[in-house]
Write a protein that holds these residues in place. Sequence first.
Motif, PDB file in Angstrom:
ATOM      1  N   SER A 173       0.942  -1.384  -0.008  1.00 60.60           N
ATOM      2  CA  SER A 173      -0.031  -0.015   0.106  1.00 60.60           C
ATOM      3  C   SER A 173       0.839   1.329   0.011  1.00 60.60           C
ATOM      4  O   SER A 173       1.938   1.242   0.643  1.00 60.60           O
ATOM      5  CB  SER A 173      -0.786   0.086   1.363  1.00 60.60           C
TER       6      SER A 173
ATOM      7  N   ARG B 261      -0.102   5.767   0.117  1.00 60.24           N
ATOM      8  CA  ARG B 261      -0.814   6.990   0.041  1.00 60.24           C
ATOM      9  C   ARG B 261      -0.156   7.897  -0.394  1.00 60.24           C
ATOM     10  O   ARG B 261       0.894   8.513  -0.095  1.00 60.24           O
ATOM     11  CB  ARG B 261      -1.466   7.196   1.652  1.00 60.24           C
TER      12      ARG B 261
ATOM     13  N   TYR C 100      -5.833  13.154  -1.854  1.00 60.22           N
ATOM     14  CA  TYR C 100      -5.133  11.938  -1.501  1.00 60.22           C
ATOM     15  C   TYR C 100      -5.500  10.791  -2.361  1.00 60.22           C
ATOM     16  O   TYR C 100      -6.874  10.916  -2.659  1.00 60.22           O
ATOM     17  CB  TYR C 100      -5.349  11.260  -0.096  1.00 60.22           C
TER      18      TYR C 100
ATOM     19  N   GLN D 205      -5.181   6.618  -1.693  1.00 59.48           N
ATOM     20  CA  GLN D 205      -4.886   5.497  -1.055  1.00 59.48           C
ATOM     21  C   GLN D 205      -4.887   4.246  -2.032  1.00 59.48           C
ATOM     22  O   GLN D 205      -5.932   4.213  -2.546  1.00 59.48           O
ATOM     23  CB  GLN D 205      -5.841   5.335   0.328  1.00 59.48           C
TER      24      GLN D 205
END
Length: 114
Positions: free
Chosen positions: A17, A19, A79, A81
């Motif tokens: 992951s 961000r 943002y 994510q």
Amino acid sequence: QVQLVESGGGLVQPGGSLRLSCTASGFIVRLYTMGWYRQAPGKQRELVARISSGGFATLVDSVKGRFTISRDNAKNTVYLQMNSLKPEDTAVYYCNDVYGGFSWGQGTQVTVSS
């Protein structure tokens, strides 16, 4: 002076992951439909996620269920994510309004590789 500054990219293994952040100056992001774009080597820039002034988010099929776009009005920041990353997500990621109307920032490189 209008400026878009993207950050948060990096090298991540498949399934990982990241961000991404896009901080704007010179205009108020919540008044625009903002988007995250990406450009892979040898390919055209594509819009992968957008968020309307009302906060409604839309994502392309290839990232649905894995990416989330959001906005912090107080920070004038958008943002992205990104979860469950795949090698095909490797690209330089940019933000802009959905018409590409502002000067492009430098982007942030996302590399998904084992």
